[in-house]
Each structure stands twice: as C-alpha cells, then as structure tokens.
Design an enzyme around this catalytic site. Structure first.
Site, PDB file in Angstrom:
ATOM      1  CB  CYS A 149      -0.947  -0.004   1.189  1.00  0.00           C
ATOM      2  SG  CYS A 149      -2.168  -1.316   1.053  1.00  0.00           S
ATOM      3  CG  HIS A 178      -2.945   3.122   2.884  1.00  0.00           C
ATOM      4  ND1 HIS A 178      -3.448   3.037   1.609  1.00  0.00           N
ATOM      5  CD2 HIS A 178      -3.077   1.881   3.423  1.00  0.00           C
ATOM      6  CE1 HIS A 178      -3.857   1.805   1.396  1.00  0.00           C
ATOM      7  NE2 HIS A 178      -3.650   1.085   2.481  1.00  0.00           N
ATOM      8  CG  ASN A 190      -6.699  -0.655   1.306  1.00  0.00           C
ATOM      9  OD1 ASN A 190      -6.089  -0.060   0.426  1.00  0.00           O
ATOM     10  ND2 ASN A 190      -6.104  -1.374   2.232  1.00  0.00           N
TER      11      ASN A 190
END
Ligand code: UT7
Length: 339
Positions: free
Chosen positions: A116, A256, A286
């Site tokens: 990520c 994030h 996500n």
C-alpha cells in the site's frame, strides 16, 4: 545554485462505475453493514467488473484525464512509474502497457511494488529523477484491481478492498513549492502478516495452490493494524518536526485509506483534528496503490498554492513512510466534478 525540486502539476483519477455495497457483501459472506461500518468504516467500494479489463485500463483512464487537464501531449512525457500490486501480468511491467495504451512513446518506466506504500515510494523515486535534471515530465500512477486477488469467501478481507487508479504529473521547479522531504522504511519480517502466498517463484501456481485459495490476499489484521498506526503517525511527526510544521500550518494529512479506525488512531497519535485528514475510505475502500492519488483527486478543489500537505502510508512488506509537499496551484480552477 538554486536547488531543483519536483512539483505536482496536476491530478487524474478513475474509479469503475460498479458499486459493491455492504448489503451485497452480506449476501456473499457472514457479515453486516453494522460490523463493517463499525470495525472498518467502509460503506461501499468500486469494482471493475467488465471482463477483459485490467489495472492498466483504469490507469490509462486516469493518465488520459491527467494529460488533458495539464495540457500535456503523451509524447512529452519522459518517464512513467506505476505503483501497483496487481499488475496486468507478472511481466512485462504495467507501466509499459499504460504507456502503449496512452500513446506515451518517448519515455522509460517501470512498476514499483511496495504494497500500500507503492504510490508514495514511486512518487519519491520519480522526484529524484526530476531533481537530478534528467527528466522533466514524469507521470506517477497508483492503480490496483484488488478485486482480482480478493477472496469473496473470506469475510476477514473481502469488505476492505476496492478497485481504482490515480495519477499525478511531476515537473521541475526552482520555486519553494514541491516535494520537500520524505522518510521511507521497510521491514521484511512483517511479510508474514500480509501477503499473497502463491503465484511467485516460491510457490508457482499449481492445482494445489488454487484449491488452497493461495492466490488471494492473506492478512492477519491486528499486527498490521498496530504497525500501521504507529509508523504512519511517527513518520508524519518526523516530517512536521523537521520542517517546523504546526497543527495550524498543516493543511492536510493524506493517510493511506485502509481502515477508518487506523486513520482516526493515527490522527489521535499526531494530536491532529479530524477536519485536517483527507478521507475517501467510506466510498472507495482500500484501493491499495490508488488511495493517495484518489484522495488528491477528490480534494483537489480544496488545495491552494503554498498549502502544507503530508502523505503517510503503510502496507505489505512491511513498507511505510511519509512525505512533505508544498502544494503548487489553485485546485478550484482545474478540479473536475466527481460523482
Ligand atoms: O492496506 C494494507 C494494510 N491493511 C490494513 O491496514 C488492515 C489492518 N487491519 C484491519 O483493518 C483490521 O484488523 C480488520 C478490519 C482486518 C479486522 O478488524 P479487527 O477489529 O482487528 O477484527 P479481528 O480480526 O480481531 O476479528 C474480530 C472478530 C472475529 O470473530 P471472533 O474470532 O472474535 O469470533 C472475526 O472472525 O470479528 C470477526 N470478523 C467479522 N465479523 C463480521 C472478521 N471479519 C468480519 C466481518 N464481519 N467482515
């Protein structure tokens, strides 16, 4: 001599039109809208459903929009880095495929996989090429079709992820705006907590790996959760301390988007008010490499020249970091409406 920095000149984004709701997920696995909203904070996510479309197709839409918004011709781009964990295929790099689809013919590029943190690592890496003077128009993409590796029988992971792509254009500047500083780190001992077991050289695809569902995401949520909060907050605080950024002078933290509770705990550890935190998690989930550029895309209209922004990411690897950016332009003049 005046130092050359890399500066973001524009943002493009793309999310697929199909909306996968918590209600629909509740029919696929034993879960509920209440549980997902309380424990993760995601209401819906976008899924690229059309057969034959891949990560590069979403990225191509984002890059096309970026080039149009910044009046850039594809042939002027001299580098493209794609942050991605779901490449179209093991090789060649998705960056090459995007360049071909967009018509970028005078560039070199490659993929970057830092879980990520892929977009952040790609952005900082790209900025070094700009700072060195070798490259003048660099596209940095973050794109992932997470639905291609999500097990829709696994309630631990399937509510979390969505598909999407975003891109920014970097150019050189000698003004005070731009990408000013960064801190990044990896800890490979964290790899056991979040990974895709099979499909690489360690465990190539076999009937057995397929039967064991080893081509899907495997995650132990709690160790990832704890490490994400501590490391995103501490990396962001490092940026603030190094540059005397106060809570008042910080315009936005862009964390994030993995879990609303992770984002809230990170902000609490930084003693930062919630209205300074960019949020897209509730509607997009996500999207791995795409969360940061999609935040920039959503909030572009709020951004003004000179705004202090910190990006913070954490993901598989473990790989994490933060960077400090002084924004360069009035986003309200260029931002496109987003549904
Ligand atoms: O972007 C990459 C980085 N990834 C992340 O940052 C994710 C980090 N981790 C997390 O976001 C959270 O740990 C999760 C959302 C993955 C899980 O939340 P949690 O609060 O840590 O739950 P848990 O794993 O401790 O599970 C608690 C309970 C379990 O039931 P038992 O064993 O207590 O009976 C799970 O089986 O919740 C259960 N559970 C669910 N229940 C309903 C797990 N998923 C679900 C679900 N619906 N979808």
């Amino acid at each position: 001599m005046t130092k050359v920095k890399a500066v973001i000149k524009g943002v493009g984004g793309f999310v697929p039109s199909y909306v996968l709701t918590n209600e629909e997920l509740s029919k696929m696995v034993d879960t509920s809208d209440e549980w997902i909203m309380e424990r993760i904070g995601i209401k819906e996510r976008r899924i690229l459903l059309e057969e034959g479309l891949a990560t590069s197709d979403m990225a191509t839409s984002a890059v096309n929009q970026l080039l149009e918004k910044t009046n850039t011709k594809p042939e002027e781009v001299d580098m493209l880095i794609c942050g991605v964990v779901t490449p179209d295929m093991q090789f060649p790099a998705t960056a090459n495929i995007i360049c071909d689809k967009v018509g970028i013919k005078n560039a070199f590029g490659y993929d970057m996989n830092a879980g990520c943190s892929s977009f952040l690592f790609a952005l900082v890496t790209a900025s070094k090429f700009v700072e060195s003077g070798t490259h003048k128009k660099v596209v940095v993409v973050g794109a992932d079709k997470m639905s291609s590796i999500v097990d829709y029988n696994d309630r631990n992971t399937c509510p979390i992820f969505g598909d999407g792509a975003g891109a920014v254009l970097l150019e050189p500047t000698t003004e005070e705006n731009g990408l000013i500083d960064s801190f990044m780190q990896v800890d490979g001992s964290g790899r056991h907590h979040l990974h895709q077991v099979a499909g690489g050289s360690l465990r190539p695809a076999t009937f057995e790996t397929i039967l064991r569902r080893q081509h899907f995401i495997y995650q132990e949520g709690q160790p990832v959760f704890k490490a994400a909060v501590a490391n995103m907050a501490d990396a962001s605080i490092k940026m603030m301390e190094r540059h005397n950024i106060t809570h008042e002078s910080l315009k936005y933290l862009i964390p994030h988007q993995a879990n609303m509770r992770i984002i809230e705990a990170t902000a609490r550890r930084m003693k930062l008010e919630k209205d300074k935190v960019m949020l897209t998690i509730t509607k997009y989930g996500n999207t791995t490499s795409a969360t940061i550029p999609l935040c920039l895309w959503e909030y572009e209209k709020e951004l003004r020249k000179g705004d202090n922004i910190i990006i913070a990411t954490f993901g598989a690897g473990f790989a994490w970091g933060a960077c400090y950016i002084k924004w360069d332009y009035d986003g309200s003049k260029v931002a496109l409406p987003i549904d």
